[in-house]
Motif scaffolding. Structure first.
Motif, PDB file in Angstrom:
ATOM      1  N   ARG A 152       0.867  -1.031   0.129  1.00 54.65           N
ATOM      2  CA  ARG A 152      -0.116  -0.006  -0.278  1.00 54.65           C
ATOM      3  C   ARG A 152       0.847   1.339   0.051  1.00 54.65           C
TER       4      ARG A 152
ATOM      5  N   ASN B 199       3.723   4.372  -7.411  1.00 52.31           N
ATOM      6  CA  ASN B 199       3.119   4.216  -8.807  1.00 52.31           C
ATOM      7  C   ASN B 199       4.087   4.531 -10.058  1.00 52.31           C
TER       8      ASN B 199
ATOM      9  N   ARG C 290      -6.186   3.819 -15.996  1.00 50.54           N
ATOM     10  CA  ARG C 290      -6.204   2.926 -14.994  1.00 50.54           C
ATOM     11  C   ARG C 290      -7.330   1.893 -14.708  1.00 50.54           C
TER      12      ARG C 290
ATOM     13  N   ALA D 122      -9.116  -1.988 -13.297  1.00 53.00           N
ATOM     14  CA  ALA D 122      -9.070  -3.070 -12.188  1.00 53.00           C
ATOM     15  C   ALA D 122      -9.594  -4.310 -12.912  1.00 53.00           C
TER      16      ALA D 122
ATOM     17  N   VAL E 192      -4.735  -7.426  -3.457  1.00 52.76           N
ATOM     18  CA  VAL E 192      -4.571  -6.364  -4.680  1.00 52.76           C
ATOM     19  C   VAL E 192      -3.102  -6.271  -4.869  1.00 52.76           C
TER      20      VAL E 192
ATOM     21  N   TYR F  81      -0.733  -3.793  -7.892  1.00 58.61           N
ATOM     22  CA  TYR F  81      -0.522  -3.052  -8.818  1.00 58.61           C
ATOM     23  C   TYR F  81       0.521  -3.296  -9.868  1.00 58.61           C
TER      24      TYR F  81
ATOM     25  N   ALA G   4      -4.763  -2.578 -11.349  1.00 58.96           N
ATOM     26  CA  ALA G   4      -5.162  -3.207 -10.082  1.00 58.96           C
ATOM     27  C   ALA G   4      -5.539  -4.511 -10.315  1.00 58.96           C
TER      28      ALA G   4
ATOM     29  N   THR H 210      -7.045  -7.692  -8.783  1.00 61.21           N
ATOM     30  CA  THR H 210      -7.737  -8.098  -7.321  1.00 61.21           C
ATOM     31  C   THR H 210      -8.059  -9.437  -7.429  1.00 61.21           C
TER      32      THR H 210
ATOM     33  N   THR I 270     -11.659  -1.991  -3.383  1.00 63.32           N
ATOM     34  CA  THR I 270     -10.298  -1.411  -3.186  1.00 63.32           C
ATOM     35  C   THR I 270      -9.908  -1.196  -4.686  1.00 63.32           C
ATOM     36  N   GLY I 271      -9.573  -2.131  -5.590  1.00 66.28           N
ATOM     37  CA  GLY I 271      -9.347  -1.988  -6.813  1.00 66.28           C
ATOM     38  C   GLY I 271      -9.977  -1.104  -7.741  1.00 66.28           C
TER      39      GLY I 271
END
Lengths: 299, 444
Positions: free
Chosen positions: A144, A185, B6, B8, B72, B74, B87, B89, B101-102
């Motif tokens: 995280r 990121n 972006r 997921a 998750v 990334y 993301a 998941t 979350t994703g």
């Protein structure tokens, strides 16, 4: 300037936002700073986040004692230029008084965890910024941006908090702290492109130079106080550069003619090897080396 | 066209999400040689003859041991046309938590189904969560088409059924695309498959590269949560006082009249500062420092707004995605983090719960449990300026935090009514509806 943000603008804005959230919510943050490219970039972004005020955090370097002179020189110059306070936690102190023992393979990277956690406890740091990126390694990809660590500094991947929108939860209990990763990121290429755009100065060893090196386990290690070359290892002078800078005993150089930033970007873009796979022996120890160290409290 | 997407993933366990993500990375040449070597070695150690691409993404020790994804992750990859932040998941037990979350920041979600099983309950539940969170676009990846003999009829039936369901959830017709793929073999992920001559649409990657990305709405009302007050008190800047933050919505220009909430005082923006020099205007997504005409009492937690200002309330309804083991009972004392402000709050009433079987909301539950979605009434100790989530994804969102241990308990969406009863699906026929359950109308 147009209203639209490009990819580097977005990454910068996100990192600046993260620095300001921590400044607003924590009592005693600290930035891990080694003088390497990721921590230099962290500091550059922190300066931008609080301009025209000074960066409201001190710096902490966990010094393995196996340093490249050029990097330590650079570290001290940068700290002086920004008028910041630098704490140094030394692995050598722990070896000298017996709290830690030298490993048979000579690498001191895994030994950083204990001095790091002691420094966090002694200074009551409650937020610790690191330059870790999710593209570096599979276990890091699970990290995280705000990563809660228990009183032992441990990362518990099964118990991570969900991270929603850009609302970061920095709540923690006494003794716990939060590791914060503003570069989560970013990719290696983003880092280099941003360094080029912002003209961020780096230690010279990131660019091609002549150096005496010897081959061990497929990596070019530099002659240094970490014990090398051993018998049977031949010292050769080569044109090399570094993609990452860590403990000298396990950070390898790559053969490269890339002497300026444009050449480095071209080289990184074309590389078929990851940054860590190419030059970090500590990640080759096992399939889960990074995860295991993070669980112990490593950054 | 935006250079960044972006996205997921979502879907049930064993639908092949990790393999699909691994395939996407592998076929776009985003996997470097040393990583691939490690996966090949690990696959050989497990007695496999071809590399197990899921090992590219399942990074944790216990994930590899159990062959499942726990949390998750990334991933970043790029093609000459676009950069992607993905993301990845898990589909396992804690499904809603991970999907939420994703998806909270995603512009597109790839929902996987197994072609042999088609649209299952979890697919419909995930689609409902994605709709609730306001994810603008969906791709249904009908995976394992090789295991149904590349049968066009099977694919068409699944695609049609899903389209009806997505439409009932409020997705526009052109925002949902179904693609027949085999992640294991590589059909239609990056490379077009010779085995699906009947399919003329894009491959998954072609779609991801060309799908329009909704830009940040620059013309939305301006919203700016104040993060931090910058006061250098240095010789060079003795009187500087700037309000640092990230533009959450809309655009701000020097000279704009703004309101500082919750107090309500009005002033004018006299400067927009960055470390690289002043700007004349700044739009959503940019971190800046605002200078104001009047010496007001503005601090972290305040919201600077313009245009149609949000309502300042100490009571509001919201939908919660409950993400914690500990259940929520009415009367619970919690913390609410909205923008940069954290306030004490009480969940005074549980109004309704989203019934996962009936895919509609039911009457008031006695508690919200792990992965439950429900509408509640929240009372806050201090007034907060909230927008409706459906109007502004940033200022309509909040976290529910445990005041004791600090854990994140729920994702909160201001307003955000629960999905309506799924009428078109019931009409479609051939789909198992959990019968015997009354469809109760949604709560207020």
């Amino acid at each position: 300037m147009t209203l639209a943000l490009d990819a580097l603008d977005r990454l910068e804005s996100e990192a600046v936002h993260i620095f300001r959230e921590v400044a607003g919510e924590f009592d005693r943050p600290v930035i891990l700073f080694s003088g390497g490219k990721d921590s230099t970039l962290l500091l550059h972004l922190a300066v931008k986040a609080f301009w025209p005020a000074p960066v409201p955090f001190p710096l902490l370097h966990v010094d393995t004692g196996h340093n490249f002179d050029e990097v330590i020189r650079f570290r001290d110059e940068v700290v002086a230029r920004h008028g910041l306070r630098l704490e140094v936690a030394r692995v050598q102190d722990y070896l000298d008084d017996g709290r830690l023992a030298e490993r048979p393979d000579g690498t001191r990277n895994p030994l950083q965890t204990v001095p790091l956690l002691d420094a966090i406890t002694a200074n009551r740091f409650d937020a610790v910024f690191g330059g870790g990126r999710r593209d570096e390694e599979r276990a890091r990809a699970k990290e995280r941006i705000f990563s809660l660590r228990n009183a032992f500094g441990q990362w518990e991947p099964r118990r991570q908090r969900p991270e929603l929108w850009n609302l970061y939860n920095g709540r923690h209990r006494a003794g716990e702290h939060v590791r914060v990763f503003p570069l989560s990121n970013w990719t290696e290429l983003d880092v280099w492109r941003y360094i080029a755009r912002e003209r961020v100065e780096l230690p010279p060893i990131y660019y091609a130079h002549r150096r005496e090196v010897y081959l061990r386990d497929g990596m070019w290690l530099a002659r240094g106080p970490w014990g090398g070359p051993r018998e049977g290892e031949e010292l050769l002078e080569k044109t090399v550069r570094y993609r990452t800078v860590g403990d000298g005993s396990c950070t390898g150089a790559v053969e490269s003619e890339a002497a300026d930033i444009d050449a480095v970007i071209a080289e990184v873009a074309a590389s078929r090897l990851t940054e860590r796979g190419a030059t970090r022996a500590d990640d080759r120890l096992s399939e889960a080396a990074m995860e295991d160290r993070k669980r112990e409290g490593y950054f | 066209m935006s250079d960044l997407l972006r996205l997921a993933t979502a879907g049930s366990v064993d639908d092949g999400k990790s393999t699909l993500v691994g395939r996407l990375l592998y076929d776009t040449k985003s996997v470097l040689a040393d990583t691939l070597d490690a996966v090949q070695r690990a696959s050989a150690d497990r007695g496999l003859t071809t590399p197990d691409l899921s090992l590219l993404v399942d990074g944790l020790r216990s994930e590899r041991e159990q062959g499942i994804t726990i949390d998750v992750a990334y991933r970043y990859f790029a093609t000459p046309r676009r950069t992607f932040v993905l993301a990845d998941t898990p589909g396992h037990v804690q499904y809603t938590r991970n999907t939420v979350t994703g998806a909270s920041t995603a512009q597109l979600a790839v929902l996987l189904v197994d072609a042999r099983r088609g649209v299952v309950e979890q697919t419909r539940r995930h689609a409902a969560v994605l709709a609730l969170l306001g994810v603008p676009r969906l791709v249904l990846a009908v995976n394992k088409v090789d295991l149904v003999g590349y049968d066009e009829v099977v694919f068409a039936r699944i695609a049609k059924e899903f389209a009806a369901h997505a439409s009932a959830l409020g997705f526009a017709e052109d925002s949902v695309v179904s693609i027949p793929v085999s992640a294991l073999v590589g059909d239609n992920v990056v490379d077009r498959s010779a085995s699906t001559p009947w399919y003329s649409g894009p491959t998954l990657l072609e779609h991801l590269e060309s799908v329009p990305v909704e830009p940040d709405p620059h013309d939305a009302p301006f919203r700016f949560p104040v993060q931090y007050v910058i006061r250098p008190r240095t010789a060079e800047h003795p009187d500087y006082r700037g309000y640092a933050g990230q533009v959450a919505a809309g655009t701000v220009r020097v000279g704009d009249e703004v309101t500082v909430l919750p107090g309500g005082s009005r002033t004018t923006v006299t400067g927009i500062d960055t470390a690289d020099g002043p700007l004349a205007e700044a739009a959503a997504g940019r971190s800046v420092t605002l200078l104001l005409a009047h010496d007001l009492d503005v601090s972290r937690g305040d919201l600077i707004a313009a245009g149609d200002a949000p309502e300042v309330v100490d009571e509001f309804t919201a939908t919660l995605c409950w993400l914690a083991e500990k259940p929520l009972a009415p009367g619970a004392r919690v913390l609410v983090k909205h923008g940069t402000r954290t306030v004490q709050a009480i969940v005074t009433e549980l109004l309704s719960r989203f019934d996962e079987q009936a895919l509609a909301s039911t009457g008031a539950p006695d508690a919200l449990r792990l992965n439950d979605i429900g509408q509640v009434r929240v009372r806050t100790a201090e007034p907060v300026p909230v927008d409706d989530y459906t109007r502004d994804r940033r200022t309509g969102a909040f976290l529910v935090i445990d005041a004791g241990d600090g854990g994140t308990l729920a994702a909160g969406l201001v307003g955000a009514p629960l999905p309506e009863p799924d009428a078109p699906r019931a009409q479609a026929g051939g789909v198992a509806l959990a019968d015997g359950r009354a469809l109760v109308s949604p709560g207020p």
